[in-house]
Design an enzyme around this catalytic site. Structure first.
Site, PDB file in Angstrom:
ATOM      1  N   HIS A 108       0.111 -12.308   3.658  1.00 43.68           N
ATOM      2  CA  HIS A 108      -0.853 -11.587   2.813  1.00 43.68           C
ATOM      3  C   HIS A 108      -1.628 -12.518   1.868  1.00 43.68           C
ATOM      4  O   HIS A 108      -2.840 -12.424   1.746  1.00 43.68           O
ATOM      5  CB  HIS A 108      -0.103 -10.514   2.015  1.00 43.68           C
ATOM      6  CG  HIS A 108      -0.967  -9.377   1.575  1.00 43.68           C
ATOM      7  ND1 HIS A 108      -0.490  -8.112   1.341  1.00 43.68           N
ATOM      8  CD2 HIS A 108      -2.291  -9.307   1.315  1.00 43.68           C
ATOM      9  CE1 HIS A 108      -1.481  -7.322   0.965  1.00 43.68           C
ATOM     10  NE2 HIS A 108      -2.579  -8.025   0.938  1.00 43.68           N
ATOM     11  N   TYR A 147       0.850  -1.201   0.000  1.00 45.39           N
ATOM     12  CA  TYR A 147       0.000   0.000   0.000  1.00 45.39           C
ATOM     13  C   TYR A 147       0.888   1.255   0.000  1.00 45.39           C
ATOM     14  O   TYR A 147       0.385   2.367  -0.072  1.00 45.39           O
ATOM     15  CB  TYR A 147      -0.936   0.055   1.214  1.00 45.39           C
ATOM     16  CG  TYR A 147      -1.847  -1.144   1.396  1.00 45.39           C
ATOM     17  CD1 TYR A 147      -2.042  -2.071   0.382  1.00 45.39           C
ATOM     18  CD2 TYR A 147      -2.521  -1.343   2.589  1.00 45.39           C
ATOM     19  CE1 TYR A 147      -2.869  -3.172   0.561  1.00 45.39           C
ATOM     20  CE2 TYR A 147      -3.358  -2.440   2.774  1.00 45.39           C
ATOM     21  CZ  TYR A 147      -3.520  -3.353   1.759  1.00 45.39           C
ATOM     22  OH  TYR A 147      -4.335  -4.446   1.942  1.00 45.39           O
TER      23      TYR A 147
END
Ligand SMILES: NC(=O)c1ccc[n+]([C@@H]2O[C@H](COP(=O)([O-])OP(=O)(O)OC[C@H]3O[C@@H](n4cnc5c(N)ncnc54)[C@H](OP(=O)(O)O)[C@@H]3O)[C@@H](O)[C@H]2O)c1
Length: 281
Positions: free
Chosen positions: A108, A50
């Site tokens: 993730h 991100y």
């Protein structure tokens, strides 16, 4: 207003709503996160890809609140499913954030074709013992992946963060999580920006009945399923609305109407089936 908390299987407590941060970057992103903290958010969800771990850490620091008030999450990139590299990136991520520990840290994606997620999980188990992470978990893990890491280590993840939104509710994986005592977190709970969840007529009608927005109805539907929404907003009004979902209850009938919006595999936002989709960043 802060969100009520849920107890994880490791005894730690986490807010029932987390702030997603995709797209919150740079100075503007930091100010939006500071605003969210002022609006009551204490759980913040980040990730290396991100590109905002630094500004999340700055917002936490500049908020003036004690570190212990927060529940900060980041995630292990797919390029680091290797025992030693987990520690390298984890320490790097902590340094970027200016933190000594993560409250929650997740693998993730399982990237099953690579077949290294069990090794990555062993490293998370040890990183927790060393105090670098308080609660360890996974993201986008299917039942087979959960079985594999639990069988190999005897350690059950505290959470599994998965896609769950009205067009792809992922109820099967959620129920499997529940069976194992794993808390489900929902990513893209309102369908992000690229589909029409937020203008769905069925959700709009339910919203009118309870005098709530579509986003609030969807968040409430998740909470009543026992799912923790990870909802991104950089808009202060939306941030406040998204926490204002604890003063009403959807009827069984309305819950069912939302379940009926599910489109199966077709409803996934970006066709990211964790059995076939791989992500390395
Ligand atoms: N583990 C994973 O693999 C994974 C994958 C994807 C995402 N995530 C996490 O999940 C978080 C949430 O997912 P997401 O950002 O894709 O989707 P989302 O939270 O469902 O949707 C975000 C979008 O909805 C808007 N919005 C938020 N609240 C609203 C409200 N009350 N009324 C109207 N619009 C509203 C936001 O705009 P405004 O900012 O203008 O409010 C933004 O455009 C991410 O930010 C990330 O932290 C994790």
């Amino acid at each position: 207003m802060t969100a009520p908390e849920i107890t994880l299987n490791d005894g730690r407590r986490a807010p029932m709503i987390s702030l997603g941060t995709v797209g919150l970057r740079g100075q503007a992103g930091k100010l939006a996160i500071l605003e969210a903290i002022r609006n009551g958010y204490r759980a913040i969800d980040s990730s290396t890809n991100y590109n905002n771990e630094g500004i999340v850490g700055l917002a936490v620091k500049e908020s003036g609140l004690a570190r212990t008030e927060f529940f900060i999450t980041s995630k292990l990139p797919g390029s680091h499913h290797n025992y030693d590299r987990v520690f390298e990136i984890l320490q790097e991520q902590l340094a970027r954030m200016g933190l000594d520990y993560f409250d929650e840290y997740l693998i993730h994606w399982p990237n099953p074709d690579e077949g290294l997620y069990v090794e990555a999980w062993r490293a998370l188990v040890d990183a927790q013992k060393l105090g670098l992470i308080r609660s360890i978990g996974v993201s986008n893990f299917e039942p087979d992946h959960l079985d594999a890491i639990i069988e190999a280590t005897g350690v059950t993840p505290a959470v599994n963060q998965i896609e769950s939104q009205p067009y792809f509710n992922n109820e099967t994986v959620h129920q499997y999580n529940q069976k194992l005592g794993i808390v489900t977190e929902a990513w893209s709970p309102t369908g992000r920006t690229n589909n029409d969840v937020k203008s769905n007529p069925v959700l709009a009608e339910i919203g009118e009945k309870y005098d709530k927005s579509i986003a609030q109805i969807v968040l409430r539907w998740l909470i009543q399923r026992g799912v923790v929404p990870v909802i991104k907003s950089g808009n202060p009004n939306h941030q406040r609305d998204n926490l204002d979902v604890f003063d009403f209850e959807l009827s069984d009938d309305d819950m069912e109407k939302i379940f009926a919006l599910d489109k199966g595999e077709e409803g996934r936002l970006e066709d990211q089936n964790p059995n076939t989709y791989h992500e390395y960043v």
